[in-house]
Design a protein around this motif. Structure first.
Motif, PDB file in Angstrom:
ATOM      1  N   VAL A  64       2.679  11.117  -6.803  1.00  0.00           N
ATOM      2  CA  VAL A  64       3.445  10.641  -5.647  1.00  0.00           C
ATOM      3  C   VAL A  64       4.169   9.350  -6.016  1.00  0.00           C
ATOM      4  O   VAL A  64       3.921   8.750  -7.058  1.00  0.00           O
ATOM      5  CB  VAL A  64       2.523  10.401  -4.421  1.00  0.00           C
ATOM      6  CG1 VAL A  64       1.921  11.699  -3.932  1.00  0.00           C
ATOM      7  CG2 VAL A  64       1.454   9.396  -4.735  1.00  0.00           C
ATOM      8  N   SER A  65       5.034   8.931  -5.110  1.00  0.00           N
ATOM      9  CA  SER A  65       5.755   7.673  -5.315  1.00  0.00           C
ATOM     10  C   SER A  65       4.823   6.492  -5.011  1.00  0.00           C
ATOM     11  O   SER A  65       3.755   6.652  -4.426  1.00  0.00           O
ATOM     12  CB  SER A  65       6.972   7.613  -4.388  1.00  0.00           C
ATOM     13  OG  SER A  65       6.542   7.556  -3.040  1.00  0.00           O
ATOM     14  N   ARG A  66       5.257   5.312  -5.402  1.00  0.00           N
ATOM     15  CA  ARG A  66       4.439   4.115  -5.160  1.00  0.00           C
ATOM     16  C   ARG A  66       4.241   3.873  -3.668  1.00  0.00           C
ATOM     17  O   ARG A  66       3.163   3.509  -3.240  1.00  0.00           O
ATOM     18  CB  ARG A  66       5.067   2.900  -5.826  1.00  0.00           C
ATOM     19  CG  ARG A  66       4.282   1.617  -5.585  1.00  0.00           C
ATOM     20  CD  ARG A  66       4.828   0.451  -6.410  1.00  0.00           C
ATOM     21  NE  ARG A  66       4.280  -0.821  -6.040  1.00  0.00           N
ATOM     22  CZ  ARG A  66       3.047  -1.233  -6.310  1.00  0.00           C
ATOM     23  NH1 ARG A  66       2.227  -0.431  -6.959  1.00  0.00           N
ATOM     24  NH2 ARG A  66       2.649  -2.431  -5.945  1.00  0.00           N
ATOM     25  N   SER A  67       5.271   4.074  -2.863  1.00  0.00           N
ATOM     26  CA  SER A  67       5.142   3.839  -1.421  1.00  0.00           C
ATOM     27  C   SER A  67       4.149   4.822  -0.785  1.00  0.00           C
ATOM     28  O   SER A  67       3.354   4.445   0.071  1.00  0.00           O
ATOM     29  CB  SER A  67       6.502   3.927  -0.738  1.00  0.00           C
ATOM     30  OG  SER A  67       7.044   5.221  -0.890  1.00  0.00           O
ATOM     31  N   GLN A  68       4.204   6.077  -1.211  1.00  0.00           N
ATOM     32  CA  GLN A  68       3.248   7.063  -0.694  1.00  0.00           C
ATOM     33  C   GLN A  68       1.836   6.717  -1.156  1.00  0.00           C
ATOM     34  O   GLN A  68       0.873   6.871  -0.404  1.00  0.00           O
ATOM     35  CB  GLN A  68       3.632   8.470  -1.153  1.00  0.00           C
ATOM     36  CG  GLN A  68       2.752   9.557  -0.582  1.00  0.00           C
ATOM     37  CD  GLN A  68       2.844   9.648   0.940  1.00  0.00           C
ATOM     38  OE1 GLN A  68       3.847   9.314   1.543  1.00  0.00           O
ATOM     39  NE2 GLN A  68       1.766  10.093   1.553  1.00  0.00           N
TER      40      GLN A  68
END
Length: 177
Positions: A130-134
């Motif tokens: 996943v992305s860092r924000s997720q």
């Protein structure tokens, strides 16, 4: 009520309130800076087990039914009742909001600079990147659960032990004929 009941209830209530405050702080922007989250949760678990089990034992030793325990709780001072009730309600609300916003992802971790979570969606279970924000979102959700559940158990232990102390006090005053 004896001083041991008061001390036991106060320790449980303070620990529960502290965990619920930390749970509320997870909704602030950024991540909650918990150094060594695994270590701190181990300490919470080590404290929770004896406090909660001894509260259960104290209630069972009174041989009271649920209705009597509720009546004993109602005999406690108003501030104590309101404080425990407010902590309990806030814990339930935080748990409801935390679980309502979940996207079937948990156990956030970083491996080799990449972010992974465990996806519990039916028919596609497994670890996904996943992305860092997720990753941050899943990490905060995990922290909420890890802090709110023991906090609620500490508040429950405070309720039980204070009610048991009140039952014990009334048993000493009222002598059977």
């Amino acid at each position: 009520m004896g001083w041991t009941f008061k001390l036991h209830g106060a320790v449980a209530a303070v620990l529960g309130a502290a965990l619920l405050v930390l749970t509320a702080l997870t909704w602030l922007p950024g991540t909650l800076p918990l150094p060594g989250a695994r270590w701190s949760m181990a300490v919470v678990g080590v404290l929770l087990f004896p406090i909660f089990v001894s509260a259960l034992v104290r209630v069972f030793l009174t041989r009271a039914d649920r209705h009597s325990v509720l009546l004993a709780f109602r005999c406690l001072p108003g501030r104590v009742q309101i404080g425990l009730a407010a902590a309990c309600v806030s814990g339930v609300v935080m748990m409801v909001f935390s679980t309502a916003g979940e996207a079937n992802q948990q156990s956030a971790e970083v491996r080799e600079g990449r972010y992974f979570v465990f996806d519990t969606t039916p028919h596609s279970r497994g670890t996904v990147e996943v992305s860092r924000s997720q990753y941050q979102t899943v990490l905060e959700s995990d922290q909420r659960s890890m802090l709110a559940i023991p906090g609620m158990l500490f508040i429950g232990a405070a309720y039980l032990v204070l009610a048991a102390g009140e039952l014990r006090r009334t048993d000493r005053i009222v002598k059977p004929s």
